[in-house]
Design a protein around this motif. Sequence first.
Motif, PDB file in Angstrom:
ATOM      1  N   CYS A 172     -39.945   5.415 -18.220  1.00 15.66           N
ATOM      2  CA  CYS A 172     -40.280   6.849 -18.152  1.00 15.66           C
ATOM      3  C   CYS A 172     -41.411   7.090 -17.155  1.00 15.66           C
ATOM      4  O   CYS A 172     -41.374   8.056 -16.381  1.00 15.66           O
ATOM      5  CB  CYS A 172     -40.675   7.357 -19.538  1.00 15.66           C
ATOM      6  SG  CYS A 172     -39.295   7.528 -20.693  1.00 15.66           S
ATOM      7  N   LEU A 173     -42.428   6.203 -17.178  1.00 13.04           N
ATOM      8  CA  LEU A 173     -43.543   6.351 -16.243  1.00 13.04           C
ATOM      9  C   LEU A 173     -43.083   6.147 -14.801  1.00 13.04           C
ATOM     10  O   LEU A 173     -43.482   6.889 -13.891  1.00 13.04           O
ATOM     11  CB  LEU A 173     -44.643   5.344 -16.595  1.00 13.04           C
ATOM     12  CG  LEU A 173     -45.432   5.623 -17.877  1.00 13.04           C
ATOM     13  CD1 LEU A 173     -46.373   4.454 -18.192  1.00 13.04           C
ATOM     14  CD2 LEU A 173     -46.221   6.923 -17.747  1.00 13.04           C
ATOM     15  N   ASN A 229     -38.592  -2.985 -26.951  1.00 14.28           N
ATOM     16  CA  ASN A 229     -37.717  -1.927 -26.432  1.00 14.28           C
ATOM     17  C   ASN A 229     -38.485  -0.623 -26.207  1.00 14.28           C
ATOM     18  O   ASN A 229     -38.225   0.104 -25.240  1.00 14.28           O
ATOM     19  CB  ASN A 229     -36.562  -1.681 -27.401  1.00 14.28           C
ATOM     20  CG  ASN A 229     -35.603  -2.854 -27.467  1.00 14.28           C
ATOM     21  OD1 ASN A 229     -35.507  -3.637 -26.526  1.00 14.28           O
ATOM     22  ND2 ASN A 229     -34.907  -2.998 -28.579  1.00 14.28           N
ATOM     23  N   THR A 230     -39.444  -0.330 -27.096  1.00 18.42           N
ATOM     24  CA  THR A 230     -40.261   0.884 -26.934  1.00 18.42           C
ATOM     25  C   THR A 230     -41.087   0.805 -25.664  1.00 18.42           C
ATOM     26  O   THR A 230     -41.193   1.789 -24.910  1.00 18.42           O
ATOM     27  CB  THR A 230     -41.176   1.069 -28.158  1.00 18.42           C
ATOM     28  OG1 THR A 230     -40.375   1.158 -29.340  1.00 18.42           O
ATOM     29  CG2 THR A 230     -42.000   2.345 -28.016  1.00 18.42           C
ATOM     30  N   LEU A 231     -41.701  -0.366 -25.406  1.00 19.28           N
ATOM     31  CA  LEU A 231     -42.502  -0.545 -24.198  1.00 19.28           C
ATOM     32  C   LEU A 231     -41.639  -0.422 -22.942  1.00 19.28           C
ATOM     33  O   LEU A 231     -42.065   0.186 -21.941  1.00 19.28           O
ATOM     34  CB  LEU A 231     -43.194  -1.908 -24.227  1.00 19.28           C
ATOM     35  CG  LEU A 231     -44.320  -2.063 -25.264  1.00 19.28           C
ATOM     36  CD1 LEU A 231     -44.836  -3.495 -25.285  1.00 19.28           C
ATOM     37  CD2 LEU A 231     -45.457  -1.086 -24.963  1.00 19.28           C
ATOM     38  N   VAL A 288     -38.916   1.349 -22.606  1.00 19.72           N
ATOM     39  CA  VAL A 288     -38.588   2.777 -22.425  1.00 19.72           C
ATOM     40  C   VAL A 288     -39.780   3.527 -21.845  1.00 19.72           C
ATOM     41  O   VAL A 288     -39.636   4.361 -20.935  1.00 19.72           O
ATOM     42  CB  VAL A 288     -38.147   3.392 -23.768  1.00 19.72           C
ATOM     43  CG1 VAL A 288     -38.025   4.907 -23.650  1.00 19.72           C
ATOM     44  CG2 VAL A 288     -36.817   2.800 -24.219  1.00 19.72           C
ATOM     45  N   LEU A 289     -40.988   3.260 -22.365  1.00 18.10           N
ATOM     46  CA  LEU A 289     -42.183   3.957 -21.871  1.00 18.10           C
ATOM     47  C   LEU A 289     -42.449   3.636 -20.401  1.00 18.10           C
ATOM     48  O   LEU A 289     -42.782   4.520 -19.603  1.00 18.10           O
ATOM     49  CB  LEU A 289     -43.395   3.575 -22.729  1.00 18.10           C
ATOM     50  CG  LEU A 289     -43.398   4.120 -24.167  1.00 18.10           C
ATOM     51  CD1 LEU A 289     -44.596   3.567 -24.937  1.00 18.10           C
ATOM     52  CD2 LEU A 289     -43.433   5.644 -24.162  1.00 18.10           C
ATOM     53  N   VAL A 290     -42.303   2.355 -20.037  1.00 15.49           N
ATOM     54  CA  VAL A 290     -42.528   1.953 -18.645  1.00 15.49           C
ATOM     55  C   VAL A 290     -41.519   2.617 -17.717  1.00 15.49           C
ATOM     56  O   VAL A 290     -41.861   3.127 -16.640  1.00 15.49           O
ATOM     57  CB  VAL A 290     -42.465   0.413 -18.515  1.00 15.49           C
ATOM     58  CG1 VAL A 290     -42.449  -0.004 -17.046  1.00 15.49           C
ATOM     59  CG2 VAL A 290     -43.638  -0.239 -19.232  1.00 15.49           C
TER      60      VAL A 290
END
Length: 231
Positions: free
Chosen positions: A209-210, A201-203, A205-207
């Motif tokens: 955002c990018l 889930n963190t990955l 969210v980061l993707v």
Amino acid sequence: MMKTVNRICQILSVIFAAVSLVLFFTAFATISTPSGDTTMVGAALGFGAKTEIAGVEYDMARSADILFCFWLTVIGLVLSVFSFKSKKVRYVAPAVGLGTGIYMLVIALSNATKFVDARPLTTALGVLGIEYTSSVLLTAIALLLFAVAAIAYLLIDDYIEVMQSKGTKRTIAKRVIGFLKDYKSEIKKIVWPGLNDVVKNTLIVLVMCLIIGAFIWLLDLGLGKLIELIL
């Protein structure tokens, strides 16, 4: 008997709130300068007032913290008086009194230079030192006593209402304990995600955002170029 004690606590809360307010009109601080000393009352420190040193008048700046405590004290007194007419305010008065009392205690136990604004005298004459009088600590004590009396009135009055309801109501203490028990049982129902789910889930969210950040950057760049062409 309980009703008598309850009424005494209610009256005491009004008395202590009134005493606290009166103390704001006594000497709060002594400011020492090379040209002489001046004593300022609490209300004058809060609202700003003229003070005279060596025949010259100076407009003192407002001390925001003391002014804030003054208005909270006024609100606490009004709420404690209105508690005779409406029981709805009995929950607010103790909170106001306790918060103001703690705030004033912090002021009383701190260095006076942190809460007394002496900038006009500092600029014109230079300040050698600032010292509190005993009124500052007495004001904090009176406010804390007001809070204690208001809390006692709240708890006793609530207990009387529970007794009169013949078990249909619960006291504040029991309601708080019941809330905490319900909260604890709800916490136990929470299913916490595992390590793999957290990482995935963190990955995600980061993707995302990018991707969104890149889209906004391209949009901003394109609009900037378009504006340059138009101008």
